[in-house]
Design a protein around this motif. Structure first.
Motif, PDB file in Angstrom:
ATOM      1  N   ASN A   1       0.855  -1.185   0.000  1.00 13.55           N
ATOM      2  CA  ASN A   1       0.000   0.000   0.000  1.00 13.55           C
ATOM      3  C   ASN A   1       0.890   1.234   0.000  1.00 13.55           C
ATOM      4  O   ASN A   1       1.911   1.264   0.680  1.00 13.55           O
ATOM      5  CB  ASN A   1      -0.897  -0.002   1.248  1.00 13.55           C
ATOM      6  CG  ASN A   1      -2.077   0.938   1.085  1.00 13.55           C
ATOM      7  OD1 ASN A   1      -1.900   2.125   0.848  1.00 13.55           O
ATOM      8  ND2 ASN A   1      -3.274   0.390   1.194  1.00 13.55           N
ATOM      9  N   LYS A   2       0.505   2.257  -0.751  1.00 11.54           N
ATOM     10  CA  LYS A   2       1.396   3.432  -0.796  1.00 11.54           C
ATOM     11  C   LYS A   2       1.142   4.398   0.362  1.00 11.54           C
ATOM     12  O   LYS A   2       1.874   5.371   0.521  1.00 11.54           O
ATOM     13  CB  LYS A   2       1.325   4.116  -2.155  1.00 11.54           C
ATOM     14  CG  LYS A   2       0.006   4.677  -2.576  1.00 11.54           C
ATOM     15  CD  LYS A   2       0.132   5.253  -3.993  1.00 11.54           C
ATOM     16  CE  LYS A   2      -1.166   5.898  -4.421  1.00 11.54           C
ATOM     17  NZ  LYS A   2      -1.146   6.341  -5.797  1.00 11.54           N
ATOM     18  N   ASP A   3       0.108   4.099   1.179  1.00 12.73           N
ATOM     19  CA  ASP A   3      -0.162   4.936   2.358  1.00 12.73           C
ATOM     20  C   ASP A   3       0.359   4.217   3.605  1.00 12.73           C
ATOM     21  O   ASP A   3      -0.175   3.182   4.007  1.00 12.73           O
ATOM     22  CB  ASP A   3      -1.680   5.155   2.458  1.00 12.73           C
ATOM     23  CG  ASP A   3      -2.085   5.904   3.717  1.00 12.73           C
ATOM     24  OD1 ASP A   3      -1.185   6.379   4.451  1.00 12.73           O
ATOM     25  OD2 ASP A   3      -3.295   6.007   3.973  1.00 12.73           O
ATOM     26  N   ALA A   4       1.411   4.778   4.219  1.00 15.95           N
ATOM     27  CA  ALA A   4       2.032   4.123   5.378  1.00 15.95           C
ATOM     28  C   ALA A   4       1.058   3.998   6.547  1.00 15.95           C
ATOM     29  O   ALA A   4       1.244   3.159   7.431  1.00 15.95           O
ATOM     30  CB  ALA A   4       3.272   4.907   5.822  1.00 15.95           C
TER      31      ALA A   4
ATOM     32  N   PHE B   1      -1.839  -2.406   7.399  1.00 12.48           N
ATOM     33  CA  PHE B   1      -0.527  -2.707   7.989  1.00 12.48           C
ATOM     34  C   PHE B   1      -0.639  -3.148   9.454  1.00 12.48           C
ATOM     35  O   PHE B   1       0.292  -3.704  10.015  1.00 12.48           O
ATOM     36  CB  PHE B   1       0.411  -1.492   7.863  1.00 12.48           C
ATOM     37  CG  PHE B   1       0.842  -1.230   6.429  1.00 12.48           C
ATOM     38  CD1 PHE B   1       1.346  -2.254   5.644  1.00 12.48           C
ATOM     39  CD2 PHE B   1       0.749   0.038   5.881  1.00 12.48           C
ATOM     40  CE1 PHE B   1       1.740  -2.023   4.320  1.00 12.48           C
ATOM     41  CE2 PHE B   1       1.146   0.288   4.566  1.00 12.48           C
ATOM     42  CZ  PHE B   1       1.640  -0.743   3.780  1.00 12.48           C
TER      43      PHE B   1
ATOM     44  N   CYS C   1       5.486  -0.446   1.807  1.00  4.27           N
ATOM     45  CA  CYS C   1       4.863   0.849   1.561  1.00  4.27           C
ATOM     46  C   CYS C   1       5.398   1.362   0.222  1.00  4.27           C
ATOM     47  O   CYS C   1       6.502   1.920   0.155  1.00  4.27           O
ATOM     48  CB  CYS C   1       5.185   1.804   2.708  1.00  4.27           C
ATOM     49  SG  CYS C   1       4.307   3.346   2.503  1.00  4.27           S
TER      50      CYS C   1
END
Ligand SMILES: Cc1cc2nc3c(=O)[nH]c(=O)nc-3n(C[C@H](O)[C@H](O)[C@H](O)COP(=O)(O)OP(=O)(O)OC[C@H]3O[C@@H](n4cnc5c(N)ncnc54)[C@H](O)[C@@H]3O)c2cc1C
Length: 322
Positions: free
Chosen positions: A288-291, A296, A304
């Motif tokens: 996912n590009k949103d930390a 997560f 990430c």
């Protein structure tokens, strides 16, 4: 002063389901803290067989009637309003599930009492009941102190231990006569879902795609991972709603509960309704590009990054290992 805490017994075709035990366990604690009895309310046709599962309650209100085989929400809410008022209940717990969805708000409106959704925890201190609700897909937990002594609470499945709600006895049962109401609308029949093309509950590897996959063409990225890891492609609800994959591939609350050995979550945020369907997978890898994505929190490994950059690299590396 209210006279009892109620739990609306959830059953599927006469078999009590897990959320009921969770609610009986949670309800038991509240009832003891407030020093009032815990009453289970069960309605339906041929629901006598549920009684032996309700031993954690102090008493049962049984509403059994031929016409309650598949009643519509308005009918249920009318009947529960009558039970709630006559028994002078203060709180009714019901499951936040597909089976009871819609009943809670409707009942709360009829009773003119607050409705609290997505309840993850309930505590009682000095006689004040505090309900913790999960909001915005799990990003916020909100504590609400009940100032009104009456409330309908929808319990988020998996929030409480179900063992605490199990006891091997049949509590005293009181039959409740169905009030004089109009029995329309009702559901006509129950239709079993058709078997899908792939049974994702039986796959040991699932490559699951979410809204982050962006379009149906990009699903080929997941197909590439399947070609090296095996298994099948699954998805979150938005992907199914777009028609990019069939309903049989949906994971989550209104889809399938899966427990594969490996679950890849590609571009899936980790909303509670999705997590409910995959959290027990043996190994969860999330891209996912949103930390800050909640996925997560349940993933064993997290990457990430943009899935369109990562997946081709993963596929190449896995190919080279094979
Ligand atoms: C009653 C009810 C039942 C539901 N049942 C289900 C169910 O069974 N299953 C289900 O899945 N949902 C269900 N939902 C919907 C659920 O609430 C969420 O809306 C849904 O799970 C979100 O799907 P998503 O994670 O794919 O999309 P989003 O929440 O939009 O998340 C997309 C994610 O992709 C990430 N992303 C975007 N682009 C990229 C990229 N290029 N690379 C990497 N990451 C990227 C974003 O950061 C974001 O985290 C239900 C909802 C309700 C109310």
């Amino acid at each position: 002063m209210a006279k009892c805490i109620m739990v609306l017994v959830e059953h599927f075709q006469g078999t009590v389901v897990d959320i009921t035990y969770e609610m009986l366990g949670a309800g038991r604690k509240i009832a003891e803290s407030l020093d009032v009895p815990l009453t289970a309310v069960v309605f339906g046709k041929d629901v006598n067989k549920c009684l032996s599962a309700l031993g954690a309650a102090d008493s049962v209100v049984l509403i059994e009637d031929e016409r309650l085989e598949m009643p519509g929400i308005r009918i249920i809410a009318e009947i529960l309003k009558s039970v709630f008022e006559q028994k002078e209940a203060s709180i009714m717990l019901m499951g936040g599930t597909n089976i009871t969805a819609g009943i809670g708000p409707s009942l709360a409106c009829k009773l003119k009492v607050p409705f609290l959704n997505f309840c993850k925890n309930i505590s009682v201190e000095g006689g004040t009941v505090t309900v913790t609700s999960q909001l915005f897909g799990g990003k916020i937990l909100s504590n609400v102190n009940l100032t009104n002594d009456k409330c309908i609470i929808s319990v988020y499945p998996g929030s409480f231990q179900n063992e605490a709600g199990k006891a091997a006895k049949i509590p005293p049962v009181e039959e409740f006569a169905v009030p004089a109401i109009e029995f329309e609308p009702t559901f006509k029949r129950y239709i079993e879902p058709e078997a899908g093309d792939v049974d994702i509950t039986k796959e040991s590897v699932l490559i699951s795609v979410g809204r982050g996959i962006e379009n149906s063409d990009n699903i080929s990225l997941a197909d590439d991972l399947v070609s090296v890891l095996g298994g099948a492609v699954a998805a979150s609800r938005p992907v199914i709603d777009q028609g990019w994959l069939p309903l049989s591939r949906q994971v989550g609350k209104s889809g399938m509960i899966v427990k594969p050995k490996l679950y890849f979550a590609l571009g899936i945020s980790g909303a509670p309704e999705h997590v409910e369907g995959m959290k027990d997978s043996e190994l969860i890898v999330a891209v996912n590009k949103d930390a800050a994505a909640p996925i997560f929190n349940v993933a064993h490994y997290g990457i990430c990054a943009d899935l369109q950059d990562i997946v081709p690299v993963l596929v190449e590396n896995l190919k080279n290992k094979n």
